[in-house]
Design a protein around this motif. Structure first.
Motif, mmCIF file in Angstrom:
data_model
loop_
_atom_site.group_PDB
_atom_site.id
_atom_site.type_symbol
_atom_site.label_atom_id
_atom_site.label_comp_id
_atom_site.label_asym_id
_atom_site.label_seq_id
_atom_site.Cartn_x
_atom_site.Cartn_y
_atom_site.Cartn_z
ATOM 1 N N TRP A 568 102.271 9.006 79.440
ATOM 2 C CA TRP A 568 100.923 9.518 79.797
ATOM 3 C C TRP A 568 100.034 9.632 78.557
ATOM 4 O O TRP A 568 98.870 9.270 78.559
ATOM 5 C CB TRP A 568 101.104 10.865 80.501
ATOM 6 C CG TRP A 568 99.832 11.493 80.968
ATOM 7 C CD1 TRP A 568 99.004 11.059 81.941
ATOM 8 C CD2 TRP A 568 99.260 12.689 80.456
ATOM 9 N NE1 TRP A 568 97.934 11.894 82.091
ATOM 10 C CE2 TRP A 568 98.071 12.917 81.182
ATOM 11 C CE3 TRP A 568 99.650 13.622 79.465
ATOM 12 C CZ2 TRP A 568 97.235 14.012 80.952
ATOM 13 C CZ3 TRP A 568 98.817 14.690 79.247
ATOM 14 C CH2 TRP A 568 97.619 14.890 79.976
ATOM 15 N N MET A 569 100.652 10.147 77.469
ATOM 16 C CA MET A 569 99.924 10.271 76.207
ATOM 17 C C MET A 569 99.489 8.909 75.681
ATOM 18 O O MET A 569 98.365 8.727 75.202
ATOM 19 C CB MET A 569 100.792 10.960 75.148
ATOM 20 C CG MET A 569 101.036 12.429 75.381
ATOM 21 S SD MET A 569 99.548 13.417 75.313
ATOM 22 C CE MET A 569 99.194 13.386 73.566
ATOM 23 N N LEU A 570 100.398 7.931 75.770
ATOM 24 C CA LEU A 570 100.067 6.566 75.335
ATOM 25 C C LEU A 570 98.896 6.004 76.136
ATOM 26 O O LEU A 570 97.981 5.371 75.589
ATOM 27 C CB LEU A 570 101.286 5.653 75.478
ATOM 28 C CG LEU A 570 102.331 5.717 74.359
ATOM 29 C CD1 LEU A 570 103.575 4.956 74.755
ATOM 30 C CD2 LEU A 570 101.749 5.113 73.079
ATOM 31 N N MET A 571 98.991 6.236 77.472
ATOM 32 C CA MET A 571 97.925 5.764 78.364
ATOM 33 C C MET A 571 96.590 6.388 77.967
ATOM 34 O O MET A 571 95.552 5.706 77.915
ATOM 35 C CB MET A 571 98.255 6.118 79.815
ATOM 36 C CG MET A 571 99.393 5.306 80.408
ATOM 37 S SD MET A 571 98.940 3.633 80.769
ATOM 38 C CE MET A 571 97.871 3.908 82.160
ATOM 39 N N ASN A 572 96.616 7.715 77.682
ATOM 40 C CA ASN A 572 95.389 8.416 77.271
ATOM 41 C C ASN A 572 94.820 7.825 75.978
ATOM 42 O O ASN A 572 93.603 7.620 75.844
ATOM 43 C CB ASN A 572 95.657 9.901 77.066
ATOM 44 C CG ASN A 572 95.599 10.660 78.388
ATOM 45 O OD1 ASN A 572 95.095 10.120 79.382
ATOM 46 N ND2 ASN A 572 96.095 11.883 78.392
ATOM 47 N N MET A 573 95.751 7.590 75.009
ATOM 48 C CA MET A 573 95.313 7.037 73.728
ATOM 49 C C MET A 573 94.700 5.660 73.911
ATOM 50 O O MET A 573 93.666 5.333 73.307
ATOM 51 C CB MET A 573 96.495 6.940 72.759
ATOM 52 C CG MET A 573 96.919 8.311 72.183
ATOM 53 S SD MET A 573 98.420 8.212 71.213
ATOM 54 C CE MET A 573 97.841 7.312 69.790
ATOM 55 N N ILE A 574 95.338 4.829 74.754
ATOM 56 C CA ILE A 574 94.821 3.479 75.007
ATOM 57 C C ILE A 574 93.426 3.561 75.636
ATOM 58 O O ILE A 574 92.485 2.843 75.227
ATOM 59 C CB ILE A 574 95.788 2.692 75.914
ATOM 60 C CG1 ILE A 574 97.077 2.347 75.133
ATOM 61 C CG2 ILE A 574 95.157 1.411 76.426
ATOM 62 C CD1 ILE A 574 98.228 1.912 75.984
ATOM 63 N N VAL A 575 93.279 4.505 76.612
ATOM 64 C CA VAL A 575 91.976 4.658 77.285
ATOM 65 C C VAL A 575 90.901 5.122 76.288
ATOM 66 O O VAL A 575 89.766 4.609 76.252
ATOM 67 C CB VAL A 575 92.095 5.635 78.486
ATOM 68 C CG1 VAL A 575 90.710 5.992 79.044
ATOM 69 C CG2 VAL A 575 92.960 5.021 79.570
ATOM 70 N N LEU A 576 91.239 6.114 75.400
ATOM 71 C CA LEU A 576 90.291 6.624 74.392
ATOM 72 C C LEU A 576 89.862 5.525 73.425
ATOM 73 O O LEU A 576 88.674 5.398 73.079
ATOM 74 C CB LEU A 576 90.918 7.774 73.617
ATOM 75 C CG LEU A 576 90.916 9.154 74.325
ATOM 76 C CD1 LEU A 576 91.795 10.127 73.583
ATOM 77 C CD2 LEU A 576 89.474 9.694 74.390
ATOM 78 N N MET A 577 90.868 4.744 72.969
ATOM 79 C CA MET A 577 90.573 3.669 72.032
ATOM 80 C C MET A 577 89.666 2.627 72.655
ATOM 81 O O MET A 577 88.736 2.106 72.009
ATOM 82 C CB MET A 577 91.874 3.005 71.544
ATOM 83 C CG MET A 577 92.651 3.873 70.549
ATOM 84 S SD MET A 577 94.279 3.233 70.193
ATOM 85 C CE MET A 577 93.846 1.865 69.145
ATOM 86 N N MET A 578 89.896 2.338 73.940
ATOM 87 C CA MET A 578 89.050 1.363 74.638
ATOM 88 C C MET A 578 87.625 1.894 74.785
ATOM 89 O O MET A 578 86.640 1.151 74.673
ATOM 90 C CB MET A 578 89.646 1.066 76.021
ATOM 91 C CG MET A 578 90.860 0.123 75.952
ATOM 92 S SD MET A 578 91.645 -0.098 77.540
ATOM 93 C CE MET A 578 90.396 -1.064 78.365
ATOM 94 N N MET A 579 87.480 3.250 75.004
ATOM 95 C CA MET A 579 86.145 3.846 75.160
ATOM 96 C C MET A 579 85.406 3.843 73.814
ATOM 97 O O MET A 579 84.168 3.669 73.764
ATOM 98 C CB MET A 579 86.266 5.270 75.690
ATOM 99 C CG MET A 579 86.598 5.302 77.187
ATOM 100 S SD MET A 579 86.913 6.940 77.807
ATOM 101 C CE MET A 579 85.270 7.635 77.690
ATOM 102 N N MET A 580 86.162 4.061 72.735
ATOM 103 C CA MET A 580 85.533 4.086 71.420
ATOM 104 C C MET A 580 84.997 2.710 71.059
ATOM 105 O O MET A 580 83.951 2.602 70.406
ATOM 106 C CB MET A 580 86.531 4.549 70.353
ATOM 107 C CG MET A 580 86.755 6.071 70.362
ATOM 108 S SD MET A 580 88.067 6.578 69.270
ATOM 109 C CE MET A 580 87.343 6.219 67.684
#
Length: 581
Positions: A568-580
């Protein structure tokens, strides 16, 4: 336990007394040359009367005496042999029903009461064969019951054919209607029925299978009751049978049975099956001499054989008990050192079976073989008789070598205990009869001498084949004669001979194979095929797979929570990085 013991003693005492009474009455009838025919009217309604007929002559009384003597001794023996059995009462009642069925068959001059006794023997034998209730017993019981059922149907057909005469008392018509077509049909049906009960080829496969029964039952069945019922029926119908062509076919089939059983016994390692095959061989001998027109000789051998065969089975029972319920003769050896009295009984009963002079079997077998030598028969039948006599000696010496003389082959620390006195006492009665009964019966039955005149070599023929059989038996059981053993135990030869010339395959498995295969295909393709897949089994498999997944989650919960948190944390990080970006 007390109740079980008391029923054993009461049954033993009653049957022994019945045997004594039969003997005294039989001596009276044989001295005065009398026959008694009793009729008892059961039901009388207007012109219809149902009558129970009983024929009492020296033959029926003598046979009843032997049956009740052996059964009394067997019941006394069972008191010790079946002592650990919870349902001993049931066992004794079954044995008594068996004996009663045989007695009903013996004293009946009427086809209906013969059928009741005949069918009673078949049904009770089924109950006794499946007594130990395992798969082997059930298979053997089914085979026994279905083979005997053929004979029951043939007796029913005899009952139907005899409606032409208006009465079922066959004893009235045997001489009067000798050449009548109906009587010819009746005689052929009677011969075929006797072949099923006395296990002649092609109905032989049930007899070794019936060894699944307890040993006391085997002693009773193979000596004086079930298998001898067919021979006794043919002795009673002998006047009628001699004019039929089918009796010549019976002569050939019974000689083949005698020969086949003698050979198969030499390839068998199961102690009880060896003795069963020796019974089959002796039944072939009785049937063949009967079909040559000597019913008195067949009856004589039937009685002498009953004594030593019952004793042989009792000895086998003691040995199997002592050997921790092992029946394979390759594990035995040298037992004469540990159980001398049982070994003595075993040796004497085996020698009586071989026809060693002045034991019970000698008087009957020797007379039968001399009458065969004197008859104008072809070479084939002559060959079968003498080779089968040699084979009897062959498997007997082999058995004695494996049991009494060879090395002891069971566990070295196994404790061999001495014999049980109850078993020994019952065996002593039959031991005495195995020695005495031959001469006693020959003086009583043949009060006029048979004049047998033969050349020296034919007279000595029995001794020649016996000595040859003894030599071969010694060579086969002694591993020093390696080349002889290698030839006799070659795979293809021993496979054919050990399996009773493939008779079980032909008469049992061969008949039901196609039906069983068809039913298996039906089960596989329909019951366990699409109907099963889309109903019970399909739903079961789906639920099973889901339950495995749920179970996996429940067992590994901490690891899975950690893993899912990281994921879940990895998924969140991937989503944040994509938004940035």
């Amino acid at each position: 336990m007390k109740m079980n013991n008391s029923i054993c003693y009461i049954s033993f005492f009653f049957l022994m007394m019945f045997s004594m009474v039969n003997f005294i009455f039989m001596m009276y009838l044989i001295m005065n040359n009398e026959v008694m025919f009793l009729e008892w009217e059961l039901v009388s309604f207007n012109s219809v009367s149902i009558v129970m007929s009983i024929l009492i002559d020296w033959m029926s009384l003598l046979f009843m005496m032997f049956v009740s003597l052996i059964s009394s001794v067997v019941i006394y023996y069972s008191k010790s042999y079946m002592s650990s059995e919870n349902n001993l009462m049931r066992f004794i009642i079954l044995v008594l029903m068996f004996v009663f069925s045989m007695i009903l068959l013996i004293i009946s001059p009427n086809m209906i009461s013969i059928f009741l006794g005949w069918d009673g023997l078949g049904l009770v034998s089924y109950c006794l064969v499946i007594y130990y209730q395992n798969f082997k017993s059930y298979n053997a019981g089914m085979l026994t019951a279905l083979s005997n059922r053929i004979g029951d149907v043939l007796i029913l057909m005899v009952v139907a054919w005899m409606l032409n005469y208006g009465s079922w008392n066959f004893i009235y018509y045997m001489e009067l209607m000798n050449n009548d077509f109906t009587m010819t049909v009746v005689s052929v049906l009677i011969i075929m029925a006797a072949m099923t009960k006395s296990a002649q080829i092609p109905f032989s496969s049930w007899l070794p299978a019936a060894m699944a029964a307890p040993t006391p039952v085997s002693a009773l069945v193979h000596s004086s009751t079930l298998v001898t019922a067919g021979v006794y029926l043919l002795i009673r119908f002998n006047l009628l049978l001699m004019n039929t062509f089918f009796i010549k076919i019976l002569l050939l089939l019974s000689c083949l049975t005698m020969f086949m059983a003698g050979i198969s016994a030499n390839y068998e390692f199961d102690l009880k099956k060896i003795i069963a095959l020796s019974t089959l061989s002796q039944l072939g001998l009785m049937m063949s001499i009967l079909s040559m027109g000597f019913p008195d000789l067949a009856f004589f051998h039937l009685l002498t054989h009953a004594m030593f065969k019952a004793l042989l089975f009792m000895c086998a029972g003691v040995i199997i008990h002592m050997m921790n319920d092992i029946q394979d003769i390759r594990f035995m050896g040298g037992i004469s050192l540990y159980i001398p009295m049982t070994s003595l009984c075993l040796s004497i009963s085996n020698l009586a079976l071989c026809g060693i002079p002045f034991l019970a079997g000698f008087y009957s077998k020797d007379m039968i073989l001399e009458m065969v030598s004197m008859s104008s028969l072809n070479m084939l039948i002559f060959f079968f008789y003498y080779i089968s006599t040699g084979l009897t000696m062959f498997y007997t010496i082999r058995l004695l070598m494996y049991l009494l003389i060879g090395d002891y082959n069971l566990l070295s620390i196994y404790n061999l205990y001495d014999e049980d006195m109850i078993m020994l006492k019952s065996m002593y009665v039959l031991l005495f009869m195995s020695v005495v009964s031959g001469s006693f019966l020959s003086w009583m039955i043949f009060y006029y001498p048979y004049m047998i005149y033969l050349p020296f070599n034919l007279k000595m023929m029995v001794i020649y084949v016996s000595l040859l059989g003894m030599l071969l038996g010694y060579m086969v059981s002694n591993m020093n004669f390696y080349s002889v053993n290698k030839f006799l135990k070659s795979y293809s030869l021993s496979n054919f001979l050990c399996l009773m010339w493939f008779l079980p395959n032909l008469s049992t498995y061969g008949l039901n194979y196609m039906f069983l295969k068809m039913s298996m295909n039906l089960i596989k393709n329909i019951d366990m095929g699409w109907s099963e897949f889309y109903s019970g089994l399909g739903m079961f498999n789906v639920l099973k797979k889901y339950s495995i997944i749920y179970n996996f989650y429940q067992i590994n919960n901490f690891k899975i929570y950690l893993y899912s948190f990281v994921l879940w944390m990895l998924m969140n990080m991937i989503v944040l990085m994509m938004m940035m970006y």
